[in-house]
Design a protein around this motif. Structure first.
Motif, mmCIF file in Angstrom:
data_model
loop_
_atom_site.group_PDB
_atom_site.id
_atom_site.type_symbol
_atom_site.label_atom_id
_atom_site.label_comp_id
_atom_site.label_asym_id
_atom_site.label_seq_id
_atom_site.Cartn_x
_atom_site.Cartn_y
_atom_site.Cartn_z
ATOM 1 N N LEU A 142 21.962 9.013 8.412
ATOM 2 C CA LEU A 142 21.993 8.011 7.332
ATOM 3 C C LEU A 142 21.587 8.625 5.998
ATOM 4 N N LEU A 143 20.593 9.499 6.011
ATOM 5 C CA LEU A 143 20.163 10.182 4.790
ATOM 6 C C LEU A 143 21.291 11.037 4.242
ATOM 7 N N THR A 144 21.960 11.774 5.109
ATOM 8 C CA THR A 144 23.074 12.635 4.703
ATOM 9 C C THR A 144 24.216 11.812 4.094
ATOM 10 N N LYS A 145 24.456 10.642 4.640
ATOM 11 C CA LYS A 145 25.509 9.765 4.115
ATOM 12 C C LYS A 145 25.108 9.119 2.783
ATOM 13 N N GLY A 146 23.812 9.125 2.473
ATOM 14 C CA GLY A 146 23.340 8.481 1.246
ATOM 15 C C GLY A 146 23.313 6.967 1.339
ATOM 16 N N GLY B 46 19.550 -9.110 -16.300
ATOM 17 C CA GLY B 46 18.308 -9.102 -17.073
ATOM 18 C C GLY B 46 17.731 -7.769 -17.467
ATOM 19 N N PRO B 47 17.383 -6.912 -16.523
ATOM 20 C CA PRO B 47 16.678 -5.691 -16.926
ATOM 21 C C PRO B 47 17.613 -4.620 -17.487
ATOM 22 N N ARG B 48 17.016 -3.687 -18.220
ATOM 23 C CA ARG B 48 17.697 -2.424 -18.530
ATOM 24 C C ARG B 48 17.324 -1.491 -17.392
ATOM 25 N N ASP B 49 18.279 -0.690 -16.939
ATOM 26 C CA ASP B 49 17.934 0.262 -15.896
ATOM 27 C C ASP B 49 18.824 1.489 -15.954
ATOM 28 N N CYS B 50 18.442 2.479 -15.161
ATOM 29 C CA CYS B 50 19.203 3.715 -15.025
ATOM 30 C C CYS B 50 19.112 4.118 -13.559
ATOM 31 N N ALA B 51 19.885 5.143 -13.180
ATOM 32 C CA ALA B 51 19.882 5.546 -11.773
ATOM 33 C C ALA B 51 20.022 7.065 -11.647
ATOM 34 N N PHE B 52 19.373 7.583 -10.621
ATOM 35 C CA PHE B 52 19.389 9.005 -10.281
ATOM 36 C C PHE B 52 19.555 9.139 -8.783
ATOM 37 N N ARG B 53 19.851 10.360 -8.343
ATOM 38 C CA ARG B 53 19.734 10.717 -6.922
ATOM 39 C C ARG B 53 18.589 11.711 -6.821
ATOM 40 N N ASP B 54 17.747 11.531 -5.818
ATOM 41 C CA ASP B 54 16.718 12.543 -5.586
ATOM 42 C C ASP B 54 17.379 13.722 -4.875
ATOM 43 N N PRO B 55 16.674 14.836 -4.674
ATOM 44 C CA PRO B 55 17.305 16.018 -4.066
ATOM 45 C C PRO B 55 17.883 15.786 -2.669
ATOM 46 N N SER B 56 17.431 14.743 -1.979
ATOM 47 C CA SER B 56 17.948 14.440 -0.647
ATOM 48 C C SER B 56 19.101 13.452 -0.677
ATOM 49 N N GLN C 294 0.816 -1.207 0.000
ATOM 50 C CA GLN C 294 0.000 0.000 0.000
ATOM 51 C C GLN C 294 0.856 1.267 0.000
ATOM 52 N N TYR C 295 1.839 1.357 0.893
ATOM 53 C CA TYR C 295 2.678 2.547 1.008
ATOM 54 C C TYR C 295 4.147 2.154 1.053
ATOM 55 N N VAL C 296 4.972 3.021 0.535
ATOM 56 C CA VAL C 296 6.413 2.949 0.711
ATOM 57 C C VAL C 296 6.835 4.318 1.217
ATOM 58 N N ASN C 297 7.586 4.351 2.301
ATOM 59 C CA ASN C 297 8.032 5.617 2.874
ATOM 60 C C ASN C 297 9.417 5.977 2.349
ATOM 61 N N ILE C 298 9.575 7.221 1.939
ATOM 62 C CA ILE C 298 10.851 7.738 1.486
ATOM 63 C C ILE C 298 11.189 8.941 2.357
ATOM 64 N N THR C 299 12.322 8.863 3.028
ATOM 65 C CA THR C 299 12.752 9.940 3.904
ATOM 66 C C THR C 299 13.511 10.969 3.083
ATOM 67 N N VAL C 300 13.132 12.224 3.230
ATOM 68 C CA VAL C 300 13.726 13.324 2.458
ATOM 69 C C VAL C 300 14.034 14.497 3.377
ATOM 70 N N ASN C 301 14.934 15.360 2.935
ATOM 71 C CA ASN C 301 15.258 16.562 3.717
ATOM 72 C C ASN C 301 14.219 17.650 3.569
ATOM 73 N N ASP C 302 13.681 17.786 2.375
ATOM 74 C CA ASP C 302 12.761 18.874 2.067
ATOM 75 C C ASP C 302 11.627 18.302 1.222
ATOM 76 N N THR C 303 10.426 18.306 1.782
ATOM 77 C CA THR C 303 9.309 17.691 1.065
ATOM 78 C C THR C 303 8.964 18.429 -0.229
ATOM 79 N N ASP C 304 9.119 19.751 -0.245
ATOM 80 C CA ASP C 304 8.808 20.498 -1.474
ATOM 81 C C ASP C 304 9.766 20.127 -2.605
ATOM 82 N N GLU C 305 11.068 20.053 -2.304
ATOM 83 C CA GLU C 305 12.048 19.624 -3.314
ATOM 84 C C GLU C 305 11.765 18.201 -3.778
ATOM 85 N N ALA C 306 11.417 17.344 -2.827
ATOM 86 C CA ALA C 306 11.151 15.947 -3.158
ATOM 87 C C ALA C 306 9.914 15.820 -4.048
ATOM 88 N N VAL C 307 8.870 16.583 -3.741
ATOM 89 C CA VAL C 307 7.678 16.542 -4.591
ATOM 90 C C VAL C 307 8.033 16.956 -6.010
#
Length: 136
Positions: free
Chosen positions: A74-78, A114-124, A6-19
């Motif tokens: 932990l978030l700051t360390k990535g 198997g899969p093709r994939d890519c990777a990004f960092r979110d603002p946090s 139902q839900y997955v929680n993602i911890t972020v520094n700034d909710t506006d940037e994350a949105v």
């Protein structure tokens, strides 16, 4: 009996940037924006999976000061667990995220498992991977 995520929680520094990242770069829709008891969280979802949502919140939201501080470290360390999304068009999703200014870590490639994939960092600093299942 059936069970579904139902839900997955993602911890972020700034909710506006994350949105801005999850909405504009990845195409999620804001479903709920809640402020309660000094805390703030935002729920986003996808039309492709209407029953599954991600919840963006800051490290101290609903946690003790000590737990929030530990999570912030932990978030700051990535080093928080990565987030993996699946798409049916990896190239289009990648270009949309890059055009929105997402920090690219890996352009789309074929993975040996198997899969093709890519990777990004979110603002946090969270690692976000996007994969596409191999062609059948």
């Amino acid at each position: 009996m059936s069970i579904q995520l139902q839900y997955v929680n993602i911890t972020v520094n700034d909710t506006d940037e994350a949105v801005a990242f999850y909405r504009d770069a990845l195409g999620f829709e804001v479903r709920n924006d809640v402020a309660s008891g000094g805390f703030h969280w935002i729920t986003l979802g996808s039309a492709a999976q209407p029953g599954i949502e991600i919840v963006l919140s800051t490290p101290h939201a609903g946690r003790s000061q000590a737990d929030g501080d530990a999570l912030q470290e932990l978030l700051t360390k990535g080093v928080l667990p990565n987030i993996v999304f699946r798409t049916d068009d990896l190239d289009a999703t990648f270009e949309q995220a890059r055009a929105a200014g997402a920090e690219v870590l890996q352009e789309p490639i074929e993975q040996p498992w198997g899969p093709r994939d890519c990777a990004f960092r979110d603002p946090s600093g969270n690692l976000v991977r996007i994969s596409q299942a191999p062609a059948a």
